[in-house]
Design a protein around this motif. Sequence first.
Motif, mmCIF file in Angstrom:
data_model
loop_
_atom_site.group_PDB
_atom_site.id
_atom_site.type_symbol
_atom_site.label_atom_id
_atom_site.label_comp_id
_atom_site.label_asym_id
_atom_site.label_seq_id
_atom_site.Cartn_x
_atom_site.Cartn_y
_atom_site.Cartn_z
ATOM 1 N N UNK A 150 0.824 -1.213 0.000
ATOM 2 C CA UNK A 150 0.000 0.000 0.000
ATOM 3 C C UNK A 150 0.859 1.264 0.000
ATOM 4 N N UNK A 151 1.998 1.196 0.675
ATOM 5 C CA UNK A 151 2.918 2.342 0.642
ATOM 6 C C UNK A 151 3.370 2.616 -0.792
ATOM 7 N N UNK A 152 3.644 1.562 -1.541
ATOM 8 C CA UNK A 152 4.015 1.722 -2.943
ATOM 9 C C UNK A 152 2.831 2.240 -3.759
ATOM 10 N N UNK A 153 1.662 1.688 -3.509
ATOM 11 C CA UNK A 153 0.484 2.123 -4.275
ATOM 12 C C UNK A 153 0.210 3.614 -4.081
ATOM 13 N N UNK A 174 -5.484 -2.364 -2.230
ATOM 14 C CA UNK A 174 -6.020 -3.620 -2.757
ATOM 15 C C UNK A 174 -6.016 -4.756 -1.740
ATOM 16 N N UNK A 175 -5.523 -4.534 -0.537
ATOM 17 C CA UNK A 175 -5.453 -5.570 0.501
ATOM 18 C C UNK A 175 -4.666 -6.785 0.025
ATOM 19 N N UNK A 176 -3.619 -6.542 -0.742
ATOM 20 C CA UNK A 176 -2.792 -7.616 -1.294
ATOM 21 C C UNK A 176 -1.338 -7.167 -1.305
ATOM 22 N N UNK A 177 -0.383 -8.090 -1.097
ATOM 23 C CA UNK A 177 1.032 -7.718 -1.168
ATOM 24 C C UNK A 177 1.569 -7.693 -2.589
ATOM 25 N N UNK A 178 0.736 -8.006 -3.564
ATOM 26 C CA UNK A 178 1.135 -8.004 -4.971
ATOM 27 C C UNK A 178 0.703 -6.692 -5.601
ATOM 28 N N UNK A 179 1.615 -6.069 -6.343
ATOM 29 C CA UNK A 179 1.319 -4.808 -7.024
ATOM 30 C C UNK A 179 1.718 -4.939 -8.491
ATOM 31 N N UNK A 180 0.803 -4.581 -9.392
ATOM 32 C CA UNK A 180 1.089 -4.549 -10.827
ATOM 33 C C UNK A 180 1.300 -3.098 -11.242
ATOM 34 N N UNK A 181 2.415 -2.838 -11.913
ATOM 35 C CA UNK A 181 2.826 -1.480 -12.264
ATOM 36 C C UNK A 181 2.861 -1.326 -13.777
ATOM 37 N N UNK A 182 2.166 -0.311 -14.279
ATOM 38 C CA UNK A 182 2.065 -0.121 -15.728
ATOM 39 C C UNK A 182 2.815 1.109 -16.222
ATOM 40 N N UNK A 214 6.059 -8.204 -5.449
ATOM 41 C CA UNK A 214 5.356 -8.779 -4.304
ATOM 42 C C UNK A 214 6.194 -8.639 -3.050
ATOM 43 N N UNK A 215 5.542 -8.303 -1.940
ATOM 44 C CA UNK A 215 6.234 -8.044 -0.674
ATOM 45 C C UNK A 215 5.931 -9.166 0.320
ATOM 46 N N UNK A 216 6.990 -9.872 0.734
ATOM 47 C CA UNK A 216 6.807 -10.953 1.717
ATOM 48 C C UNK A 216 7.547 -10.586 3.002
ATOM 49 N N UNK A 217 7.745 -11.570 3.856
ATOM 50 C CA UNK A 217 8.203 -11.296 5.217
ATOM 51 C C UNK A 217 9.612 -10.719 5.276
ATOM 52 N N UNK A 218 10.451 -10.978 4.280
ATOM 53 C CA UNK A 218 11.829 -10.481 4.317
ATOM 54 C C UNK A 218 11.968 -9.087 3.717
ATOM 55 N N UNK A 219 10.896 -8.523 3.168
ATOM 56 C CA UNK A 219 10.985 -7.201 2.535
ATOM 57 C C UNK A 219 10.816 -6.080 3.546
ATOM 58 N N UNK A 269 10.760 -1.384 4.050
ATOM 59 C CA UNK A 269 10.435 -0.109 3.433
ATOM 60 C C UNK A 269 11.493 0.354 2.460
ATOM 61 N N UNK A 270 12.749 -0.044 2.666
ATOM 62 C CA UNK A 270 13.819 0.331 1.736
ATOM 63 C C UNK A 270 13.560 -0.236 0.348
ATOM 64 N N UNK A 271 12.931 -1.401 0.276
ATOM 65 C CA UNK A 271 12.593 -1.984 -1.018
ATOM 66 C C UNK A 271 11.548 -1.132 -1.737
#
Length: 342
Positions: free
Chosen positions: A280-283, A291-299, A324-329, A331-333
């Motif tokens: 969501x920070x990226x969005x 979107x309540x999801x860790x997956x983001x599609x960027x166009x 996609x953001x999982x447990x090892x990611x 804010x720097x990413x």
Amino acid sequence: MRTAFGAEFDVVECYLNTPTVGVPPVHVADAVEEFVRNWRTGELRAADFDAVVDETREAFGRLVGVPGERVAVGSAASQLVGLVAQGVPDGCRVLVAEGEFTSVSFPFAAQADRGVKITEVPLRDVPGAVAEHDLVAVSVVQSAGGAVLDVEALRAAAETAEVPVLLDVTQAAGWMPLRLDWADWVVGAGYKWLLAPRGAAWLAVHPRAADRTRPVAASWYAGDDRWNSIYGLPLRLADGARRFDVSPAWPAFAGAAPALSYLASLDLEAVRAHGVALADRLRVAVDLPAQASPIVALSAPRAVERLSEAGVVASARAGRARVGFHIHNTGADVDRVVRALG
């Protein structure tokens, strides 16, 4: 080396490709290396892996909210979906989401010679179209862009219309808390959010759906007494979900057992909150809705190339860059992605 949720990850900087291939915790990779050492030196004993495989049944069951005794093992999601597709009656009307991952839809489409018909509708419209079909096959989280199915709406519609449901949790299990014991079938592959090696997958079969599932890949491993089912007829399969087992790829399950057990021990609500917050920070930064999801599609123009040039490991899906953001990611990413896209 990164430390997160009680585990260490020897992962490159800005790895955001978990929706394609997950990166294992160090202890999971160590377990696979130990398997290879034992294989190399002749110390492996085939029967020793029965307990390892059964450990993954229980852990997968905990992750999706299904009793472990309902869980069969296999090597790929499509292979296990095929057991369901082979069992549908001639002329069956199957409902899938538009743009669904083809490991879910192709096994049913391959039954066209029996009159099986596939209908695609937008994901949001799936619950409303249930009553017009004989079976629903859909991913809980869509692969291409991370859209999340309204699971409770689908459950209500399916129970009212008495239509069986197959759910693919490959992009959901491991980060999303799930309680899917109501579904007829729940399938998931282990090499993404479950952080296991490729070659391990699971199918939870509800008792009411067992007779509608065909063990077309039956082998000795699905036998009632596995080590006495190696030679000769008659057919003698296990009574429960084990009758749908495919003989497991041992290296994959050597890693899957500690990976799934680790994830099943975590507070998955905290895991969900972590990944979704980063997404969501990226969005927000790129003007996309939550979107309540860790997956983001960027166009963005040349998004895939720009991310790669910035050292971001991502993928290209459906004409967009996917992260996609999982447990090892961290804010720097997120910050690196934002800088890469300007």
